[in-house]
Motif scaffolding. Structure first.
Motif, PDB file in Angstrom:
ATOM      1  N   ALA A 132       0.671  -1.311  -0.177  1.00  0.00           N
ATOM      2  CA  ALA A 132      -0.214  -0.164   0.018  1.00  0.00           C
ATOM      3  C   ALA A 132       1.015   1.217  -0.019  1.00  0.00           C
ATOM      4  O   ALA A 132       0.705   1.892  -1.043  1.00  0.00           O
ATOM      5  CB  ALA A 132      -1.062   0.144   1.542  1.00  0.00           C
ATOM      6  N   TYR A 133       1.906   1.390   0.498  1.00  0.00           N
ATOM      7  CA  TYR A 133       2.784   2.551   1.036  1.00  0.00           C
ATOM      8  C   TYR A 133       3.179   2.327  -0.950  1.00  0.00           C
ATOM      9  O   TYR A 133       3.617   3.653  -1.138  1.00  0.00           O
ATOM     10  CB  TYR A 133       3.596   2.208   2.087  1.00  0.00           C
ATOM     11  N   HIS A 134       3.759   1.663  -1.291  1.00  0.00           N
ATOM     12  CA  HIS A 134       4.590   1.437  -1.830  1.00  0.00           C
ATOM     13  C   HIS A 134       3.849   2.189  -3.260  1.00  0.00           C
ATOM     14  O   HIS A 134       3.991   2.972  -4.299  1.00  0.00           O
ATOM     15  CB  HIS A 134       5.597  -0.011  -2.704  1.00  0.00           C
ATOM     16  N   GLY A 135       1.915   1.438  -3.061  1.00  0.00           N
ATOM     17  CA  GLY A 135       1.911   2.165  -4.004  1.00  0.00           C
ATOM     18  C   GLY A 135       1.166   3.756  -4.153  1.00  0.00           C
ATOM     19  O   GLY A 135       1.529   4.839  -5.480  1.00  0.00           O
ATOM     20  N   LEU A 136       1.335   4.259  -3.208  1.00  0.00           N
ATOM     21  CA  LEU A 136       1.613   5.821  -2.810  1.00  0.00           C
ATOM     22  C   LEU A 136       2.890   6.596  -3.545  1.00  0.00           C
ATOM     23  O   LEU A 136       2.328   7.613  -4.229  1.00  0.00           O
ATOM     24  CB  LEU A 136       0.915   6.363  -1.041  1.00  0.00           C
ATOM     25  N   VAL A 137       3.747   6.231  -2.958  1.00  0.00           N
ATOM     26  CA  VAL A 137       5.503   6.605  -3.582  1.00  0.00           C
ATOM     27  C   VAL A 137       5.346   6.292  -5.134  1.00  0.00           C
ATOM     28  O   VAL A 137       5.605   6.621  -5.833  1.00  0.00           O
ATOM     29  CB  VAL A 137       6.127   5.655  -2.801  1.00  0.00           C
ATOM     30  N   SER A 138       4.942   5.004  -5.572  1.00  0.00           N
ATOM     31  CA  SER A 138       5.259   4.743  -6.787  1.00  0.00           C
ATOM     32  C   SER A 138       4.196   6.194  -7.946  1.00  0.00           C
ATOM     33  O   SER A 138       4.717   6.435  -8.625  1.00  0.00           O
ATOM     34  CB  SER A 138       4.432   3.518  -7.379  1.00  0.00           C
ATOM     35  N   HIS A 139       2.792   5.712  -7.521  1.00  0.00           N
ATOM     36  CA  HIS A 139       2.280   6.774  -8.245  1.00  0.00           C
ATOM     37  C   HIS A 139       2.842   8.236  -7.634  1.00  0.00           C
ATOM     38  O   HIS A 139       3.313   8.760  -8.993  1.00  0.00           O
ATOM     39  CB  HIS A 139       0.173   7.226  -7.136  1.00  0.00           C
ATOM     40  N   ARG A 140       3.135   9.088  -6.966  1.00  0.00           N
ATOM     41  CA  ARG A 140       3.666   9.821  -7.068  1.00  0.00           C
ATOM     42  C   ARG A 140       4.751  10.544  -7.383  1.00  0.00           C
ATOM     43  O   ARG A 140       5.286  11.121  -7.848  1.00  0.00           O
ATOM     44  CB  ARG A 140       4.446  10.507  -5.431  1.00  0.00           C
ATOM     45  N   LEU A 141       5.547   9.220  -7.868  1.00  0.00           N
ATOM     46  CA  LEU A 141       6.947   9.561  -7.925  1.00  0.00           C
ATOM     47  C   LEU A 141       6.475   9.116 -10.040  1.00  0.00           C
ATOM     48  O   LEU A 141       7.193   9.742 -10.725  1.00  0.00           O
ATOM     49  CB  LEU A 141       7.614   8.082  -8.318  1.00  0.00           C
ATOM     50  N   LEU A 142       6.126   8.224 -10.738  1.00  0.00           N
ATOM     51  CA  LEU A 142       5.083   8.213 -11.521  1.00  0.00           C
ATOM     52  C   LEU A 142       4.519   8.994 -12.759  1.00  0.00           C
ATOM     53  O   LEU A 142       3.516   8.990 -13.336  1.00  0.00           O
ATOM     54  CB  LEU A 142       5.240   6.172 -12.348  1.00  0.00           C
ATOM     55  N   GLN A 195       4.123   6.351 -21.390  1.00  0.00           N
ATOM     56  CA  GLN A 195       5.568   6.559 -21.690  1.00  0.00           C
ATOM     57  C   GLN A 195       5.738   5.643 -20.738  1.00  0.00           C
ATOM     58  O   GLN A 195       7.130   4.899 -20.092  1.00  0.00           O
ATOM     59  CB  GLN A 195       6.311   7.809 -20.372  1.00  0.00           C
ATOM     60  N   ARG A 196       4.985   5.145 -19.482  1.00  0.00           N
ATOM     61  CA  ARG A 196       4.873   4.625 -18.090  1.00  0.00           C
ATOM     62  C   ARG A 196       5.107   3.440 -18.887  1.00  0.00           C
ATOM     63  O   ARG A 196       5.571   1.975 -18.370  1.00  0.00           O
ATOM     64  CB  ARG A 196       3.409   4.583 -17.404  1.00  0.00           C
ATOM     65  N   ARG A 197       4.277   2.858 -20.185  1.00  0.00           N
ATOM     66  CA  ARG A 197       4.207   1.399 -21.441  1.00  0.00           C
ATOM     67  C   ARG A 197       5.565   1.540 -21.082  1.00  0.00           C
ATOM     68  O   ARG A 197       6.611   0.018 -20.567  1.00  0.00           O
ATOM     69  CB  ARG A 197       3.353   1.335 -22.201  1.00  0.00           C
ATOM     70  N   GLN A 198       6.178   2.152 -21.945  1.00  0.00           N
ATOM     71  CA  GLN A 198       8.134   2.355 -22.067  1.00  0.00           C
ATOM     72  C   GLN A 198       8.675   2.283 -21.692  1.00  0.00           C
ATOM     73  O   GLN A 198       9.473   0.927 -20.965  1.00  0.00           O
ATOM     74  CB  GLN A 198       8.093   3.789 -22.991  1.00  0.00           C
TER      75      GLN A 198
END
Length: 190
Positions: A130-140, A147-150
């Protein structure tokens, strides 16, 4: 002209002028990847510290959980994490002691024991995810969907290449066979 032939004749046969290689761009890209991974890891490490878990344990829990239907053996876990079986054995003993995983008899092969995430391990894994999801969303977030698919495609290709090289031990051959400004000293770190 005479100077060019002189510099060519001064270079020992088989040596490489590292500054003029077209690989300079590749080196820069890998350096960018390492720096990015370092910053991403730092952002994610907060979740590990808050949940009293480390990155290796998180990775192990994730792998074991991902292949729980067939059961994850210690050798499979070692292979997927790129670690030795002795390192994984020590890790699993400690994770068992902390009640994050258990070893049970395999349903497919009674001679084997497989790893299973405990309820406590599953709870911690979900909190970290869950925490990784929040951080990942913020970073990406700044990247658009294309661009995310690439990025995913590029990272998967790079991971596959690195895995192949590691399994073939080409990294060791490359360092030993090529003259470079960085002398080879021992095996690459796992």
């Amino acid at each position: 002209m005479e100077q060019d032939s002189k510099s060519n004749s001064e270079a020992p046969s088989g040596s490489t002028d590292w500054k003029s290689l077209h690989h300079h761009e590749c080196v820069e890209q890998i350096d960018l990847l390492i720096r990015t991974a370092h910053l991403v890891r730092a952002a994610l490490n907060n979740s590990f510290a808050n949940l009293e878990i480390n990155e290796v344990r998180y990775s192990a829990l994730k792998v074991i959980d991902d292949i729980c239907e067939t059961g994850c053996s210690q050798s499979e876990l070692a292979r997927r994490l790129g670690q030795s079986e002795s390192n994984i054995c020590t890790l699993i003993e400690r994770m068992e002691g902390d009640q994050l995983v258990i070893r049970r008899q395999s349903q497919q092969d009674r001679r084997k024991r497989v790893l299973q995430v405990t309820e406590q391990g599953a709870r911690i894994l979900e909190q970290v995810k869950a925490y990784h999801g929040l951080v990942s969303h913020r970073l990406l977030g700044p990247l658009n969907p294309d661009q995310r698919r690439q990025l995913t495609s590029i990272l998967q290709a790079l991971l596959k290449s690195a895995s192949i090289q590691r399994s073939q031990r080409e990294t060791v051959k490359t360092f030993q066979d090529v003259s470079s400004p960085y002398p080879y000293q021992g095996a690459p770190a796992a």
